[in-house]
Design a protein around this motif. Structure first.
Motif, PDB file in Angstrom:
ATOM      1  N   ASN A  41       0.830  -1.210   0.000  1.00 31.27           N
ATOM      2  CA  ASN A  41       0.000   0.000   0.000  1.00 31.27           C
ATOM      3  C   ASN A  41       0.866   1.261   0.000  1.00 31.27           C
ATOM      4  O   ASN A  41       0.567   2.240  -0.692  1.00 31.27           O
ATOM      5  CB  ASN A  41      -0.925   0.006   1.214  1.00 31.27           C
ATOM      6  N   THR A  42       1.940   1.245   0.787  1.00 31.22           N
ATOM      7  CA  THR A  42       2.853   2.392   0.827  1.00 31.22           C
ATOM      8  C   THR A  42       3.499   2.626  -0.542  1.00 31.22           C
ATOM      9  O   THR A  42       3.610   3.764  -1.013  1.00 31.22           O
ATOM     10  CB  THR A  42       3.940   2.162   1.892  1.00 31.22           C
ATOM     11  N   LEU A  43       3.912   1.549  -1.186  1.00 29.12           N
ATOM     12  CA  LEU A  43       4.545   1.662  -2.510  1.00 29.12           C
ATOM     13  C   LEU A  43       3.555   2.173  -3.550  1.00 29.12           C
ATOM     14  O   LEU A  43       3.905   3.009  -4.398  1.00 29.12           O
ATOM     15  CB  LEU A  43       5.096   0.301  -2.935  1.00 29.12           C
ATOM     16  N   LEU A  44       2.320   1.704  -3.501  1.00 31.65           N
ATOM     17  CA  LEU A  44       1.314   2.157  -4.462  1.00 31.65           C
ATOM     18  C   LEU A  44       1.026   3.645  -4.301  1.00 31.65           C
ATOM     19  O   LEU A  44       0.810   4.360  -5.283  1.00 31.65           O
ATOM     20  CB  LEU A  44       0.032   1.339  -4.299  1.00 31.65           C
ATOM     21  N   LYS A  45       1.032   4.124  -3.063  1.00 34.80           N
ATOM     22  CA  LYS A  45       0.844   5.558  -2.832  1.00 34.80           C
ATOM     23  C   LYS A  45       1.996   6.359  -3.423  1.00 34.80           C
ATOM     24  O   LYS A  45       1.803   7.435  -4.009  1.00 34.80           O
ATOM     25  CB  LYS A  45       0.725   5.836  -1.334  1.00 34.80           C
ATOM     26  N   ARG A  46       3.214   5.847  -3.295  1.00 32.17           N
ATOM     27  CA  ARG A  46       4.379   6.558  -3.830  1.00 32.17           C
ATOM     28  C   ARG A  46       4.382   6.551  -5.352  1.00 32.17           C
ATOM     29  O   ARG A  46       4.832   7.501  -5.989  1.00 32.17           O
ATOM     30  CB  ARG A  46       5.667   5.925  -3.290  1.00 32.17           C
ATOM     31  N   ILE A  47       3.886   5.468  -5.942  1.00 35.31           N
ATOM     32  CA  ILE A  47       3.885   5.369  -7.406  1.00 35.31           C
ATOM     33  C   ILE A  47       2.782   6.213  -8.022  1.00 35.31           C
ATOM     34  O   ILE A  47       3.017   6.977  -8.970  1.00 35.31           O
ATOM     35  CB  ILE A  47       3.729   3.898  -7.841  1.00 35.31           C
ATOM     36  N   TYR A  48       1.567   6.076  -7.489  1.00 37.71           N
ATOM     37  CA  TYR A  48       0.405   6.698  -8.128  1.00 37.71           C
ATOM     38  C   TYR A  48      -0.073   7.965  -7.428  1.00 37.71           C
ATOM     39  O   TYR A  48      -0.952   8.662  -7.946  1.00 37.71           O
ATOM     40  CB  TYR A  48      -0.743   5.688  -8.204  1.00 37.71           C
ATOM     41  N   GLY A  49       0.486   8.263  -6.249  1.00 37.00           N
ATOM     42  CA  GLY A  49       0.093   9.475  -5.536  1.00 37.00           C
ATOM     43  C   GLY A  49      -1.121   9.240  -4.660  1.00 37.00           C
ATOM     44  O   GLY A  49      -1.960   8.371  -4.941  1.00 37.00           O
ATOM     45  N   THR A  50      -1.240  10.027  -3.604  1.00 35.84           N
ATOM     46  CA  THR A  50      -2.347   9.854  -2.661  1.00 35.84           C
ATOM     47  C   THR A  50      -3.684  10.300  -3.242  1.00 35.84           C
ATOM     48  O   THR A  50      -4.736   9.936  -2.722  1.00 35.84           O
ATOM     49  CB  THR A  50      -2.075  10.658  -1.375  1.00 35.84           C
ATOM     50  N   ASP A  51      -3.659  11.076  -4.334  1.00 41.28           N
ATOM     51  CA  ASP A  51      -4.925  11.465  -4.950  1.00 41.28           C
ATOM     52  C   ASP A  51      -5.563  10.287  -5.673  1.00 41.28           C
ATOM     53  O   ASP A  51      -6.785  10.175  -5.762  1.00 41.28           O
ATOM     54  CB  ASP A  51      -4.732  12.630  -5.926  1.00 41.28           C
ATOM     55  N   LYS A  52      -4.732   9.380  -6.224  1.00 40.17           N
ATOM     56  CA  LYS A  52      -5.239   8.191  -6.900  1.00 40.17           C
ATOM     57  C   LYS A  52      -5.408   7.018  -5.931  1.00 40.17           C
ATOM     58  O   LYS A  52      -6.369   6.254  -6.013  1.00 40.17           O
ATOM     59  CB  LYS A  52      -4.273   7.772  -8.014  1.00 40.17           C
ATOM     60  N   PHE A  53      -4.455   6.860  -5.051  1.00 45.74           N
ATOM     61  CA  PHE A  53      -4.480   5.729  -4.112  1.00 45.74           C
ATOM     62  C   PHE A  53      -4.503   6.306  -2.702  1.00 45.74           C
ATOM     63  O   PHE A  53      -3.486   6.448  -2.041  1.00 45.74           O
ATOM     64  CB  PHE A  53      -3.247   4.837  -4.314  1.00 45.74           C
ATOM     65  N   ASP A  54      -5.698   6.657  -2.233  1.00 46.10           N
ATOM     66  CA  ASP A  54      -5.815   7.310  -0.931  1.00 46.10           C
ATOM     67  C   ASP A  54      -6.043   6.289   0.178  1.00 46.10           C
ATOM     68  O   ASP A  54      -6.038   5.082  -0.032  1.00 46.10           O
ATOM     69  CB  ASP A  54      -6.941   8.350  -0.950  1.00 46.10           C
ATOM     70  N   ILE A 174       9.245 -12.244   7.681  1.00 47.95           N
ATOM     71  CA  ILE A 174       9.692 -12.322   6.288  1.00 47.95           C
ATOM     72  C   ILE A 174       8.994 -11.275   5.426  1.00 47.95           C
ATOM     73  O   ILE A 174       9.592 -10.690   4.512  1.00 47.95           O
ATOM     74  CB  ILE A 174       9.451 -13.732   5.726  1.00 47.95           C
ATOM     75  N   SER A 175       7.717 -11.019   5.712  1.00 51.94           N
ATOM     76  CA  SER A 175       6.986 -10.018   4.926  1.00 51.94           C
ATOM     77  C   SER A 175       7.566  -8.624   5.097  1.00 51.94           C
ATOM     78  O   SER A 175       7.371  -7.755   4.238  1.00 51.94           O
ATOM     79  CB  SER A 175       5.506 -10.007   5.335  1.00 51.94           C
ATOM     80  N   ALA A 176       8.260  -8.385   6.199  1.00 58.41           N
ATOM     81  CA  ALA A 176       8.910  -7.092   6.408  1.00 58.41           C
ATOM     82  C   ALA A 176      10.251  -7.033   5.682  1.00 58.41           C
ATOM     83  O   ALA A 176      10.630  -5.976   5.150  1.00 58.41           O
ATOM     84  CB  ALA A 176       9.104  -6.845   7.904  1.00 58.41           C
ATOM     85  N   PHE A 177      10.964  -8.136   5.643  1.00 57.97           N
ATOM     86  CA  PHE A 177      12.269  -8.162   4.987  1.00 57.97           C
ATOM     87  C   PHE A 177      12.162  -8.116   3.463  1.00 57.97           C
ATOM     88  O   PHE A 177      12.960  -7.464   2.792  1.00 57.97           O
ATOM     89  CB  PHE A 177      13.042  -9.427   5.396  1.00 57.97           C
ATOM     90  N   VAL A 178      11.185  -8.838   2.898  1.00 61.03           N
ATOM     91  CA  VAL A 178      11.137  -9.010   1.443  1.00 61.03           C
ATOM     92  C   VAL A 178      11.018  -7.685   0.695  1.00 61.03           C
ATOM     93  O   VAL A 178      11.826  -7.409  -0.211  1.00 61.03           O
ATOM     94  CB  VAL A 178       9.996  -9.981   1.060  1.00 61.03           C
ATOM     95  N   PRO A 179      10.060  -6.798   1.013  1.00 57.07           N
ATOM     96  CA  PRO A 179      10.003  -5.527   0.286  1.00 57.07           C
ATOM     97  C   PRO A 179      11.265  -4.684   0.477  1.00 57.07           C
ATOM     98  O   PRO A 179      11.693  -3.977  -0.451  1.00 57.07           O
ATOM     99  CB  PRO A 179       8.780  -4.814   0.890  1.00 57.07           C
TER     100      PRO A 179
END
Length: 482
Positions: A41-54, A174-179
């Motif tokens: 979710n954090t990565l999607l916000k950085r890619i598409y912006g909070t206006d698109k992915f709020d 592991i889910s924290a390390f992988v990204p």
């Protein structure tokens, strides 16, 4: 060697401990899927912006996975009892593998962001069904495998805890390390590869477990005492087990209500320690769970699940009350705060984290064990969903009542969480019965007597007649114990 003995040892099989882990390890997917989506979710916000992915979209994607998990627990609880443990486990693992891959491939028509989010949400819901299915199928099968011949009586609960709750917590780590590792590899300019691979790598453990399970057979308890081919007397079962089910479900609701929000808060606490590095904060925070679940696995066979759970709850409550009262002083010494906070989380895993699944799996009869477990686990997940939404409101309410103290809001969840832990310990003490080693066999024997006393024909229970006869004649034999 007699013909019967030759049939017993005719075919090489996976070791008994390996079978327990083959059943329970797929719960790793629960920890991994629920942990990795925060980074995605954090990565999607950085890619598409909070206006698109709020925040609304972010909450929706997280929420549909909870809904899918609850649906999977309830549906597969029934299928586990009627179609068999192996059928449920194989189907569950296939669903997780398929929709982990499709989640990574999410895309909208003409590359629209709204379409991508809609597909990701749909895949997360269906992935949740597969994850939820692992609880009443994999965990239940692991509990039954833990009492097979070849398992040391004094290690039955330990292997179950390590194969189930420890796997969930390991999945969170592991889910924290992988990204984080993928970000180091691909860098800031290739964040799409990071989020897609983070989700897609969930396919790997699911496929590995799928192959691992191919050689498995149904557990002995299921072969002997299932009602897969019989009419289930639900009213008689409810009359006998409703108190245990209600108590376990309530305590599971409380545990998840506390644990999931505190898991989200972990990154805020450890963010200070790691100098503002959000990724390292999440990794460090997840590590708090491991000492509790692993250490608790070596305690539970000595105290029993009931009293280990009470120990964990009361200890967690005491630490929580200390943190509530000394919050301001502790925040001035962040290293001390982190240690105390880590102990707080560890006691939660030592107690209810390890023991709730064990109590749910081993308190009911084999005939409806999947449904018993599925209902309790589903109510727990509803508690997790409620807790994540209630957390910020609790903080805000405490802060609004004492506007002159800037730290008072953050103490609110500790006060409430600690109070609920005490309440849960009281419920456990009063309404949940202790479990003994090899207790499922005894419970099934008493359950048959109960049914016969009420006019139910127990001869229709179990699978094939020949299998039941063979199991009865060999069930008391003990091979090498682990």
């Amino acid at each position: 060697m007699s013909v019967e003995q030759s049939n017993t040892y005719r075919k090489p099989r996976l070791s008994q401990v390996s079978l327990i882990f083959a059943c329970g390890t797929a719960l790793f997917s629960d920890g991994y899927a629920n942990g990795v989506i925060g980074a995605v979710n954090t990565l999607l916000k950085r890619i598409y912006g909070t206006d698109k992915f709020d925040t609304h979209y972010s909450n929706t994607i997280s929420s549909v996975a909870f809904a899918g998990t609850v649906a999977g627990m309830l549906i597969f609880g029934y299928l586990s009892d009627k179609m068999g443990r192996k059928f449920g486990m194989m189907l569950a693992t296939g669903i997780v593998a398929l929709f982990s891959g499709l989640s990574a491939a999410s895309s909208g028509a003409h590359h629209s962001v709204d379409g991508l989010i809609a597909m990701l949400a749909a895949c997360r819901f269906l992935l949740g069904i597969g994850i939820g299915a692992e609880y009443p199928c994999g965990s239940v099968a692991a509990s039954e495998q833990s009492e097979e011949p070849g398992i040391n009586k004094n290690a039955q609960h330990r292997w179950f805890a390590l194969a189930t709750n420890s796997m969930i917590d390991f999945g969170f780590v592991i889910s924290a390390f992988v990204p984080l590792v993928l970000f180091w590899i691909f860098g800031e300019n290739h964040l799409r590869a990071v989020w897609r691979l983070s989700l897609g790598l969930g396919v790997v453990p699911a496929l590995a477990v799928f192959v691992w399970r191919l050689r498995m057979e149904e557990p002995t308890r299921f072969k002997k005492d299932s009602m897969a081919r019989a009419k289930v007397p639900y009213m008689l079962i409810i009359r006998r087990y409703w108190v245990s089910l209600a108590a376990i479900s309530t305590t599971w609701f409380i545990y998840d209500f506390i644990t999931y929000p505190f898991g989200l808060y972990t990154s805020t606490v450890t963010n200070t320690i790691t100098g503002g590095n959000d990724s390292l904060s999440v990794v460090f925070g997840c590590l708090f769970y491991i000492p509790g679940t692993v250490g608790g696995a070596f305690v539970v066979d000595y105290l029993g699940p009931k009293y280990t759970m009470i120990l964990g709850l009361v200890s967690q409550a005491i630490i929580g009350f200390i943190m509530s009262g000394l919050y301001t002083q502790l925040t001035n010494h962040i290293a001390a705060f982190a240690v105390v906070y880590g102990i707080f989380l560890s006691f939660g895993e030592l107690g209810p984290g390890n023991c709730l699944g064990m109590l749910a799996a081993k308190s009911g009869p084999t005939a409806v064990r999947g449904q018993f477990y599925g209902i309790a686990a589903a109510i727990g997940k509803i508690g997790a969903f409620g807790g994540t939404w209630a957390w910020q409101r609790i903080v805000d309410d405490f802060q609004n009542r004492h506007p002159n103290d800037p730290n008072i809001g953050n103490t609110g969840p500790f006060w409430i969480g600690s109070g609920l832990a005490i309440f849960s310990a009281i419920i456990t003490f009063l309404f949940i019965r202790p479990l003994s080693h090899d207790g499922m066999a005894e419970e099934d024997r008493q359950f048959r007597e109960y049914l016969e006393a009420h006019g139910y024909d127990t001869s229709q229970m179990g699978l094939m007649e020949s299998e039941t006869t063979s199991i009865s004649s060999t069930g008391d034999e003990k091979t090498e114990k682990v």
